[in-house]
Design a protein around this motif. Structure first.
Motif, short mmCIF file in Angstrom:
data_model
loop_
_atom_site.label_atom_id
_atom_site.label_comp_id
_atom_site.label_asym_id
_atom_site.label_seq_id
_atom_site.Cartn_x
_atom_site.Cartn_y
_atom_site.Cartn_z
N TRP A 142 5.58 -9.41 -8.12
CA TRP A 142 5.27 -8.19 -8.87
C TRP A 142 6.17 -8.04 -10.09
O TRP A 142 5.71 -7.73 -11.19
CB TRP A 142 5.41 -6.98 -7.96
CG TRP A 142 5.32 -5.66 -8.66
CD1 TRP A 142 4.21 -5.09 -9.21
CD2 TRP A 142 6.39 -4.76 -8.91
NE1 TRP A 142 4.51 -3.87 -9.77
CE2 TRP A 142 5.86 -3.65 -9.60
CE3 TRP A 142 7.75 -4.77 -8.60
CZ2 TRP A 142 6.65 -2.57 -10.00
CZ3 TRP A 142 8.53 -3.70 -8.99
CH2 TRP A 142 7.97 -2.61 -9.69
N MET A 143 7.47 -8.29 -9.92
CA MET A 143 8.40 -8.13 -11.04
C MET A 143 8.09 -9.11 -12.17
O MET A 143 8.14 -8.76 -13.35
CB MET A 143 9.84 -8.29 -10.56
CG MET A 143 10.32 -7.11 -9.74
SD MET A 143 12.10 -7.16 -9.33
CE MET A 143 12.13 -8.44 -8.08
N LEU A 144 7.75 -10.34 -11.82
CA LEU A 144 7.41 -11.32 -12.85
C LEU A 144 6.16 -10.92 -13.61
O LEU A 144 6.08 -11.06 -14.83
CB LEU A 144 7.23 -12.70 -12.21
CG LEU A 144 8.50 -13.37 -11.70
CD1 LEU A 144 8.16 -14.62 -10.91
CD2 LEU A 144 9.45 -13.70 -12.83
N ARG A 145 5.16 -10.41 -12.90
CA ARG A 145 3.94 -9.96 -13.58
C ARG A 145 4.20 -8.73 -14.43
O ARG A 145 3.62 -8.56 -15.50
CB ARG A 145 2.84 -9.68 -12.55
CG ARG A 145 2.28 -10.95 -11.91
CD ARG A 145 1.11 -10.70 -10.99
NE ARG A 145 1.48 -10.01 -9.75
CZ ARG A 145 1.15 -8.77 -9.44
NH1 ARG A 145 0.43 -8.04 -10.29
NH2 ARG A 145 1.53 -8.24 -8.30
N MET A 146 5.11 -7.86 -13.99
CA MET A 146 5.48 -6.69 -14.79
C MET A 146 6.11 -7.12 -16.11
O MET A 146 5.75 -6.64 -17.19
CB MET A 146 6.47 -5.83 -14.01
CG MET A 146 5.87 -5.04 -12.86
SD MET A 146 5.31 -3.40 -13.34
CE MET A 146 6.88 -2.53 -13.43
N VAL A 160 -0.21 -3.21 -13.36
CA VAL A 160 0.42 -4.29 -12.59
C VAL A 160 0.89 -3.72 -11.26
O VAL A 160 1.96 -3.12 -11.17
CB VAL A 160 1.61 -4.91 -13.35
CG1 VAL A 160 2.12 -6.13 -12.60
CG2 VAL A 160 1.24 -5.26 -14.77
N GLN A 161 0.11 -3.92 -10.22
CA GLN A 161 0.44 -3.38 -8.90
C GLN A 161 0.84 -4.49 -7.94
O GLN A 161 0.60 -5.67 -8.19
CB GLN A 161 -0.74 -2.60 -8.33
CG GLN A 161 -1.15 -1.41 -9.18
CD GLN A 161 -2.22 -0.56 -8.52
OE1 GLN A 161 -2.45 -0.64 -7.31
NE2 GLN A 161 -2.87 0.29 -9.30
N PHE A 169 10.53 2.55 -14.73
CA PHE A 169 9.48 2.03 -15.59
C PHE A 169 8.36 3.06 -15.72
O PHE A 169 8.25 3.98 -14.88
CB PHE A 169 8.92 0.72 -15.02
CG PHE A 169 8.50 0.81 -13.59
CD1 PHE A 169 7.20 1.14 -13.25
CD2 PHE A 169 9.41 0.57 -12.56
CE1 PHE A 169 6.80 1.25 -11.93
CE2 PHE A 169 9.02 0.67 -11.24
CZ PHE A 169 7.72 1.01 -10.91
N PRO A 170 7.49 2.93 -16.74
CA PRO A 170 6.40 3.90 -16.92
C PRO A 170 5.38 3.80 -15.80
O PRO A 170 5.01 2.71 -15.36
CB PRO A 170 5.79 3.49 -18.26
CG PRO A 170 6.79 2.63 -18.93
CD PRO A 170 7.55 1.94 -17.83
N LYS A 173 0.83 -1.21 0.00
CA LYS A 173 0.00 0.00 0.00
C LYS A 173 0.86 1.26 0.00
O LYS A 173 0.55 2.24 -0.70
CB LYS A 173 -0.93 0.01 1.21
CG LYS A 173 -1.89 1.19 1.22
CD LYS A 173 -2.88 1.11 2.38
CE LYS A 173 -3.85 2.29 2.35
NZ LYS A 173 -4.83 2.21 3.47
N ALA A 174 1.96 1.23 0.75
CA ALA A 174 2.84 2.39 0.80
C ALA A 174 3.40 2.72 -0.58
O ALA A 174 3.42 3.88 -1.00
CB ALA A 174 3.97 2.14 1.79
N ARG A 175 3.85 1.71 -1.29
CA ARG A 175 4.39 1.93 -2.63
C ARG A 175 3.31 2.44 -3.58
O ARG A 175 3.55 3.36 -4.37
CB ARG A 175 5.01 0.64 -3.17
CG ARG A 175 6.41 0.38 -2.66
CD ARG A 175 6.90 -0.96 -3.13
NE ARG A 175 8.34 -1.11 -2.92
CZ ARG A 175 8.93 -2.27 -2.73
NH1 ARG A 175 8.21 -3.38 -2.71
NH2 ARG A 175 10.23 -2.35 -2.56
N SER A 176 2.14 1.82 -3.53
CA SER A 176 1.06 2.22 -4.44
C SER A 176 0.66 3.68 -4.22
O SER A 176 0.45 4.42 -5.20
CB SER A 176 -0.15 1.30 -4.26
OG SER A 176 0.14 -0.01 -4.68
N LEU A 177 0.56 4.10 -2.98
CA LEU A 177 0.20 5.50 -2.71
C LEU A 177 1.32 6.44 -3.11
O LEU A 177 1.07 7.56 -3.56
CB LEU A 177 -0.15 5.66 -1.24
CG LEU A 177 -1.45 4.97 -0.80
CD1 LEU A 177 -1.65 5.09 0.70
CD2 LEU A 177 -2.64 5.56 -1.53
#
Length: 283
Positions: free
Chosen positions: A177-181, A163-164, A155-156, A62-66
């Protein structure tokens, strides 16, 4: 992301604000009440610096997403309070990103490991390209080779909207997350073969995250077992799941993990030696 480590965070913020590429903003996410960090940040007179301070810890996802949501720019790069960027990092990576053939370029680079002999720079090879290639990220004779690290990624912002990070505790969050990115349509890795960042690996307890429970890592591995190589499966148990279980006192689970590795994986001699070393250290 940081919490209760203003002495480290100040160095990190300075390394970001001192980039030769000046058209950036620095968003610091303070993961819980922290008056010392607030005071330190208030003493840095730079309009590009902003802080998001939570009254209670919210977790890394959540911290990263915000933080991403709050960022003004179209490109995102992550840093924790044990990391440091070298002066030309953003400049070099932005140039490569703008010339990339990919719709969503993920620009990464080598990073310096400290402490290490002669400031070792890793990875020496291009990072893994997807879920079927994660054995390279897990094959650790001394330092990670082929490892994609969040400290080096640029990254953009638009890619992150697709991809969060997963917010539950049942994931090995960074790798998942990195694999899904990487696997997202239009995404691809661009690699700078020189160190652009520094990671401290000893003597610092991370202020950004909590140690992942070994069961969470194992459960995540089982969800991808049918899509990765047997070598990758064995290497991940040896380098990630089993050491977590040992550190968390789950010694009785090691024989179970060894059985899973031998049944569904293809361990190398190095994997076997590491695993047996963990078993013997408990006895």
């Amino acid at each position: 992301i940081s919490h209760n480590r203003p002495h480290l965070l100040k160095r990190v913020v300075r390394s970001a604000l001192s980039q030769s590429y000046t058209e950036l903003d620095v968003v610091v996410v303070v993961n819980g009440p922290d008056s010392a960090t607030e005071k330190m940040l208030a003493g840095i007179a730079d309009k590009r610096l902003r802080a998001i301070i939570f009254s209670v810890p919210v977790g890394g996802a959540k911290a990263r997403s915000l933080g991403v949501t709050a960022a003004w720019g179209d490109w995102i790069a992550f840093m924790n309070d044990e990391d440091e960027w070298l002066l030309e990092k953003t400049m070099v990576q932005m140039e490569m990103a703008r010339n990339s053939k990919y719709l969503y370029p993920i620009v990464t680079s080598q990073f310096i490991v400290r402490p290490s002999p002669e400031n070792l720079a890793v990875p020496r090879t291009v990072p893994f390209q997807g879920v079927n290639d994660i054995e390279h990220a897990r094959d650790r004779s001394a330092y990670p080779e082929g490892l994609l690290s969040t400290i080096t990624m640029l990254f953009p912002k638009d890619l992150y909207t697709h991809v969060q990070f997963h917010r539950g505790p049942g994931h090995d969050q960074d790798l998942d997350w990195m694999l899904r990115m990487i696997d997202h349509a239009g995404a691809g890795i661009e690699f700078v073969g020189e160190p652009l960042a520094v990671r401290q690996t000893a003597g610092q307890d991370s202020g950004a995250s909590v140690a992942v429970d070994w069961k969470s890592s194992f459960e995540w591995l089982e969800t991808v077992r049918e899509t990765i190589t047997r070598r990758a499966y064995a290497g991940f148990i040896t380098s990630r799941v089993a050491p977590q279980a040992a550190r968390q006192g789950a010694w009785r689970e090691l024989p179970f993990l060894l059985n899973r590795m031998l049944t569904y994986g293809a361990p190398t001699a190095h994997d076997i030696r590491l695993f047996l070393g963990m078993l013997c250290s408990h006895r």
